[in-house]
Design a protein around this motif. Structure first.
Motif, PDB file in Angstrom:
ATOM      1  N   GLU A  24      97.741  73.522 -44.849  1.00 60.28           N
ATOM      2  CA  GLU A  24      97.181  72.708 -43.772  1.00 60.28           C
ATOM      3  C   GLU A  24      97.668  71.272 -43.943  1.00 60.28           C
ATOM      4  O   GLU A  24      97.528  70.683 -45.020  1.00 60.28           O
ATOM      5  N   VAL A  25      98.271  70.735 -42.887  1.00 57.76           N
ATOM      6  CA  VAL A  25      98.789  69.368 -42.960  1.00 57.76           C
ATOM      7  C   VAL A  25      97.962  68.470 -42.044  1.00 57.76           C
ATOM      8  O   VAL A  25      97.433  68.909 -41.022  1.00 57.76           O
ATOM      9  N   ILE A 184      96.176  78.696 -30.706  1.00 55.84           N
ATOM     10  CA  ILE A 184      95.528  79.995 -30.870  1.00 55.84           C
ATOM     11  C   ILE A 184      94.275  79.955 -30.000  1.00 55.84           C
ATOM     12  O   ILE A 184      93.445  79.053 -30.129  1.00 55.84           O
ATOM     13  N   TRP A 185      94.159  80.908 -29.102  1.00 56.47           N
ATOM     14  CA  TRP A 185      93.039  80.896 -28.165  1.00 56.47           C
ATOM     15  C   TRP A 185      91.706  80.895 -28.889  1.00 56.47           C
ATOM     16  O   TRP A 185      91.495  81.651 -29.827  1.00 56.47           O
ATOM     17  N   GLN A 186      90.834  79.988 -28.485  1.00 57.21           N
ATOM     18  CA  GLN A 186      89.499  79.820 -29.049  1.00 57.21           C
ATOM     19  C   GLN A 186      89.536  79.425 -30.525  1.00 57.21           C
ATOM     20  O   GLN A 186      88.646  79.762 -31.295  1.00 57.21           O
ATOM     21  N   ASP A 187      90.558  78.686 -30.896  1.00 59.21           N
ATOM     22  CA  ASP A 187      90.704  78.197 -32.265  1.00 59.21           C
ATOM     23  C   ASP A 187      91.166  76.751 -32.168  1.00 59.21           C
ATOM     24  O   ASP A 187      91.944  76.404 -31.277  1.00 59.21           O
ATOM     25  N   THR A 188      90.703  75.896 -33.057  1.00 64.80           N
ATOM     26  CA  THR A 188      91.091  74.491 -33.028  1.00 64.80           C
ATOM     27  C   THR A 188      92.418  74.233 -33.726  1.00 64.80           C
ATOM     28  O   THR A 188      92.940  73.127 -33.671  1.00 64.80           O
ATOM     29  N   ARG A 189      92.988  75.247 -34.360  1.00 65.59           N
ATOM     30  CA  ARG A 189      94.228  75.054 -35.094  1.00 65.59           C
ATOM     31  C   ARG A 189      95.453  75.270 -34.206  1.00 65.59           C
ATOM     32  O   ARG A 189      95.432  76.091 -33.293  1.00 65.59           O
ATOM     33  N   VAL A 200     104.426  81.806 -40.640  1.00 61.85           N
ATOM     34  CA  VAL A 200     103.677  80.598 -40.335  1.00 61.85           C
ATOM     35  C   VAL A 200     103.901  79.604 -41.466  1.00 61.85           C
ATOM     36  O   VAL A 200     103.544  79.858 -42.613  1.00 61.85           O
ATOM     37  N   ARG A 201     104.498  78.476 -41.118  1.00 66.31           N
ATOM     38  CA  ARG A 201     104.862  77.489 -42.130  1.00 66.31           C
ATOM     39  C   ARG A 201     103.721  76.532 -42.460  1.00 66.31           C
ATOM     40  O   ARG A 201     103.618  76.038 -43.580  1.00 66.31           O
ATOM     41  N   ALA A 202     102.882  76.233 -41.471  1.00 61.35           N
ATOM     42  CA  ALA A 202     101.796  75.274 -41.693  1.00 61.35           C
ATOM     43  C   ALA A 202     100.824  75.353 -40.528  1.00 61.35           C
ATOM     44  O   ALA A 202     101.121  75.953 -39.483  1.00 61.35           O
ATOM     45  N   GLN A 203      99.672  74.729 -40.703  1.00 58.55           N
ATOM     46  CA  GLN A 203      98.673  74.646 -39.646  1.00 58.55           C
ATOM     47  C   GLN A 203      98.108  73.238 -39.585  1.00 58.55           C
ATOM     48  O   GLN A 203      98.040  72.529 -40.594  1.00 58.55           O
ATOM     49  N   VAL A 204      97.730  72.832 -38.376  1.00 54.92           N
ATOM     50  CA  VAL A 204      97.098  71.529 -38.139  1.00 54.92           C
ATOM     51  C   VAL A 204      95.796  71.792 -37.403  1.00 54.92           C
ATOM     52  O   VAL A 204      95.787  72.483 -36.373  1.00 54.92           O
ATOM     53  N   ASP A 205      94.713  71.251 -37.913  1.00 59.30           N
ATOM     54  CA  ASP A 205      93.402  71.467 -37.295  1.00 59.30           C
ATOM     55  C   ASP A 205      93.056  70.297 -36.374  1.00 59.30           C
ATOM     56  O   ASP A 205      93.007  69.147 -36.814  1.00 59.30           O
ATOM     57  N   ALA A 248     102.154  65.579 -40.516  1.00 58.31           N
ATOM     58  CA  ALA A 248     102.750  65.102 -41.766  1.00 58.31           C
ATOM     59  C   ALA A 248     103.837  66.073 -42.202  1.00 58.31           C
ATOM     60  O   ALA A 248     103.560  67.168 -42.685  1.00 58.31           O
ATOM     61  N   GLY A 249     105.084  65.683 -42.006  1.00 57.36           N
ATOM     62  CA  GLY A 249     106.198  66.527 -42.399  1.00 57.36           C
ATOM     63  C   GLY A 249     106.633  67.474 -41.297  1.00 57.36           C
ATOM     64  O   GLY A 249     106.436  67.199 -40.110  1.00 57.36           O
ATOM     65  N   LEU A 250     107.270  68.593 -41.669  1.00 53.80           N
ATOM     66  CA  LEU A 250     107.736  69.598 -40.720  1.00 53.80           C
ATOM     67  C   LEU A 250     108.740  69.009 -39.730  1.00 53.80           C
ATOM     68  O   LEU A 250     108.798  69.394 -38.567  1.00 53.80           O
ATOM     69  N   GLY A 251     109.515  68.042 -40.202  1.00 48.88           N
ATOM     70  CA  GLY A 251     110.513  67.387 -39.366  1.00 48.88           C
ATOM     71  C   GLY A 251     110.040  66.089 -38.764  1.00 48.88           C
ATOM     72  O   GLY A 251     110.867  65.241 -38.387  1.00 48.88           O
ATOM     73  N   PHE A 252     108.751  65.882 -38.665  1.00 42.85           N
ATOM     74  CA  PHE A 252     108.221  64.650 -38.093  1.00 42.85           C
ATOM     75  C   PHE A 252     108.266  63.524 -39.126  1.00 42.85           C
ATOM     76  O   PHE A 252     107.968  63.735 -40.300  1.00 42.85           O
ATOM     77  N   GLY A 253     108.672  62.355 -38.685  1.00 40.22           N
ATOM     78  CA  GLY A 253     108.774  61.231 -39.582  1.00 40.22           C
ATOM     79  C   GLY A 253     110.026  61.252 -40.435  1.00 40.22           C
ATOM     80  O   GLY A 253     110.195  60.406 -41.317  1.00 40.22           O
ATOM     81  N   ASP A 254     110.932  62.195 -40.163  1.00 42.69           N
ATOM     82  CA  ASP A 254     112.173  62.308 -40.925  1.00 42.69           C
ATOM     83  C   ASP A 254     113.330  61.831 -40.050  1.00 42.69           C
ATOM     84  O   ASP A 254     113.695  62.496 -39.082  1.00 42.69           O
TER      85      ASP A 254
END
Length: 261
Positions: A24-25, A184-189, A200-205, A248-254
């Motif tokens: 989780e990032v 994801i339907w009915q999920d905050t992630r 699945v590489r990462a999740q953001v809530d 944070a990461g995953l190509g962003f900020g790079d």
């Protein structure tokens, strides 16, 4: 000796579970913008100047283009009352709009939202994005389908997996920095998916952005990549705001990542 074997097995199992856990990032909140709170957002796209959005529900579905999400749309096309608008992708000078249960892909001209073609598919339509070559579609399962933009024929299917979890209900999609991001339907992630392997590489809530006074239908849905500002605009059905976040990461900020679409 038997106790030692049991202990080693437990350690190995714990190690396997740790390896399977989805990272989780966090994210930086860059901006938030007001908008009407009656949009049943299905698809969202931003090119740095204009917004395109699809809003669902039978008898209330539309496709629109905005210069400012807080103001009335520059153009809007209403769908037939028996069509439920779903995911939206923009590729070149065309817009591709899914319908939920009608099995109908509607193709529009980007500049004036004139409908120019119709394609058909089996099953349900949920989310849609593009990697610049294929259209990538979700259907509410844990599968993604890669489709030809001209014929909508399936070139390959991909099962999303990771973390020993069930990734069904994949909904709105966006492609950014070489990864497929999915609500994801009915999920905050929202999750970042490797389009080659389906992992699945990462999740953001996004729970911290959820409106406090929201009903059961006001779920997180809508992701649009802002290339110039290197972030993702996120929102939800019936949410009165759009939020620009930078994971944070995953190509962003790079600075080496560049624009890979």
């Amino acid at each position: 000796m038997r106790r030692l074997i049991i202990v080693l097995a437990l350690v190995a199992a714990c190690g396997a579970n740790a390896a399977q856990a989805i990272r989780e990032v966090g994210y930086e909140l860059l901006e938030q913008r007001e908008r009407p709170g009656d949009h049943f957002t299905q698809g969202l796209y931003f090119d740095g100047e204009h917004w395109w959005e699809s809003s669902g529900r039978y008898g209330q579905s539309w496709l629109a283009r905005y210069s400012d999400p807080a103001r009335p749309p520059v153009r809007r096309q209403w769908l037939a009352p028996n069509r439920f608008a779903e995911g939206l992708a923009v590729l070149g000078d065309r817009l591709f709009l899914l319908t939920w249960r009608a099995g109908e892909l509607q193709v529009y001209r980007r500049d004036d939202l004139a409908r120019i073609a119709t394609r058909h598919y089996a099953g349900e339509g949920w989310g849609l994005t593009t990697d610049g070559k294929s259209l990538i579609m979700s259907d509410g399962s844990d599968k993604l389908a890669f489709r030809d933009p001209d014929t909508f024929a399936v070139s390959r299917r991909l099962r999303v997996h990771g973390g020993d979890a069930d990734w069904s209900n994949l909904n709105e999609l966006e492609y950014a920095h070489g990864l497929v991001w999915a609500n994801i339907w009915q999920d905050t992630r929202i999750i970042a998916i490797d389009p080659a392997s389906g992992e699945v590489r990462a999740q953001v809530d996004l729970a911290g952005l959820q409106p406090r006074a929201s009903g059961p239908g006001a779920v997180a849905n809508g992701i649009a990549w802002d290339r110039a500002r290197d972030g993702l605009w996120v929102t939800g059905k019936l949410w009165p705001r759009l939020y620009l976040i930078r994971p944070a990461g995953l190509g962003f900020g790079d600075p080496r990542a560049g624009d890979d679409r």
